[in-house]
Design a protein around this motif. Sequence first.
Motif, PDB file in Angstrom:
ATOM      1  N   GLU A 151      41.454  36.722  49.790  1.00  0.00           N
ATOM      2  CA  GLU A 151      40.682  36.259  48.646  1.00  0.00           C
ATOM      3  C   GLU A 151      40.345  37.390  47.674  1.00  0.00           C
ATOM      4  O   GLU A 151      39.758  37.156  46.617  1.00  0.00           O
ATOM      5  CB  GLU A 151      39.390  35.581  49.119  1.00  0.00           C
ATOM      6  CG  GLU A 151      39.638  34.306  49.920  1.00  0.00           C
ATOM      7  CD  GLU A 151      38.339  33.631  50.321  1.00  0.00           C
ATOM      8  OE1 GLU A 151      37.257  34.194  50.010  1.00  0.00           O
ATOM      9  OE2 GLU A 151      38.404  32.549  50.932  1.00  0.00           O
ATOM     10  N   THR A 152      40.705  38.605  48.029  1.00  0.00           N
ATOM     11  CA  THR A 152      40.444  39.742  47.151  1.00  0.00           C
ATOM     12  C   THR A 152      41.281  39.624  45.883  1.00  0.00           C
ATOM     13  O   THR A 152      42.485  39.331  45.941  1.00  0.00           O
ATOM     14  CB  THR A 152      40.781  41.066  47.857  1.00  0.00           C
ATOM     15  OG1 THR A 152      39.980  41.183  49.034  1.00  0.00           O
ATOM     16  CG2 THR A 152      40.517  42.255  46.944  1.00  0.00           C
ATOM     17  N   ASP A 153      40.666  39.831  44.739  1.00  0.00           N
ATOM     18  CA  ASP A 153      41.362  39.799  43.446  1.00  0.00           C
ATOM     19  C   ASP A 153      42.196  41.079  43.328  1.00  0.00           C
ATOM     20  O   ASP A 153      41.676  42.156  43.050  1.00  0.00           O
ATOM     21  CB  ASP A 153      40.345  39.728  42.304  1.00  0.00           C
ATOM     22  CG  ASP A 153      41.013  39.536  40.942  1.00  0.00           C
ATOM     23  OD1 ASP A 153      42.187  39.897  40.799  1.00  0.00           O
ATOM     24  OD2 ASP A 153      40.332  39.042  40.013  1.00  0.00           O
ATOM     25  N   SER A 155      44.455  41.903  41.131  1.00  0.00           N
ATOM     26  CA  SER A 155      44.530  42.444  39.774  1.00  0.00           C
ATOM     27  C   SER A 155      43.337  43.356  39.514  1.00  0.00           C
ATOM     28  O   SER A 155      43.477  44.437  38.923  1.00  0.00           O
ATOM     29  CB  SER A 155      44.564  41.308  38.748  1.00  0.00           C
ATOM     30  OG  SER A 155      45.719  40.525  38.903  1.00  0.00           O
ATOM     31  N   LYS A 156      42.173  42.916  39.964  1.00  0.00           N
ATOM     32  CA  LYS A 156      40.974  43.732  39.793  1.00  0.00           C
ATOM     33  C   LYS A 156      41.046  44.973  40.662  1.00  0.00           C
ATOM     34  O   LYS A 156      40.616  46.068  40.256  1.00  0.00           O
ATOM     35  CB  LYS A 156      39.735  42.897  40.160  1.00  0.00           C
ATOM     36  CG  LYS A 156      38.416  43.622  39.929  1.00  0.00           C
ATOM     37  CD  LYS A 156      38.193  43.944  38.471  1.00  0.00           C
ATOM     38  CE  LYS A 156      36.846  44.624  38.241  1.00  0.00           C
ATOM     39  NZ  LYS A 156      36.649  45.012  36.833  1.00  0.00           N
ATOM     40  N   PHE A 212      36.445  45.895  46.961  1.00  0.00           N
ATOM     41  CA  PHE A 212      37.833  45.450  46.892  1.00  0.00           C
ATOM     42  C   PHE A 212      38.732  46.159  47.917  1.00  0.00           C
ATOM     43  O   PHE A 212      39.670  45.570  48.438  1.00  0.00           O
ATOM     44  CB  PHE A 212      38.404  45.720  45.488  1.00  0.00           C
ATOM     45  CG  PHE A 212      37.680  45.009  44.383  1.00  0.00           C
ATOM     46  CD1 PHE A 212      37.995  43.701  44.059  1.00  0.00           C
ATOM     47  CD2 PHE A 212      36.666  45.644  43.678  1.00  0.00           C
ATOM     48  CE1 PHE A 212      37.325  43.045  43.048  1.00  0.00           C
ATOM     49  CE2 PHE A 212      35.988  44.990  42.659  1.00  0.00           C
ATOM     50  CZ  PHE A 212      36.312  43.687  42.346  1.00  0.00           C
TER      51      PHE A 212
END
Length: 224
Positions: A151-153, A155-156, A212
């Motif tokens: 579920e970690t973004d 792109s971020k 992240f």
Amino acid sequence: MGFGDLKAASGLQMLNDYLADRSYIEGYVPSQADIAVYEALGAPPLSTFYHALRWYNHIRSYESTKSSLPGVKQPLGKYGPQNVADTTSAKASVDDDDDIDLFGSDDEEESGEAQKVREERLLQYEAKKTKKPALVAKSCILLDVKPWDDETDMSKLEECVRSVVLNGLVWGCSKLVPVGYGIKKLQIQCVVEDDKVGTDLLEETITAFEDFVQSVDVAAFNKV
């Protein structure tokens, strides 16, 4: 076929684009085709040509066994994109130092004027040597940056990694690599000046983005 002039930025850019989705000049294993282009370059590409630099450092690891690689080495015009001519200069460069007569002629006596000229050239030669810039040791590093879960973004996460700005650090290409259970890791390349940036500093700085980043590993490390 060819890459244009590999001694010019345009030729290096063409080689870089050609290697963007290839590991080798021909086929799926290193061969004499790679050695032919490698030897034509003569020196590592700048870090801005990161695909070409990644390929160059890999082929350099075969330096001691290059004669045993498969294939037959051919002219540069036999490799590369279609409809592009090879214009790489084969002329050996001549160092300006060769023009300096350090010892004068053995066949005739040295006049006062000739001695003066020789001494002036010696001074120019010494001044030229002292002005030559010192070599900067650099390394090309491939990092594996792992997130906490699927579920970690990502792109971020990559944005956070690239936001790290250090003197002597240049970020290169990146890609997401599946590791299982829907989780992907960020694999990112960078070039660092050894005296300014170390792997410990990179790992510490990147793992600071703890929302992240779970961990950072060095996947590959090569001297440039």
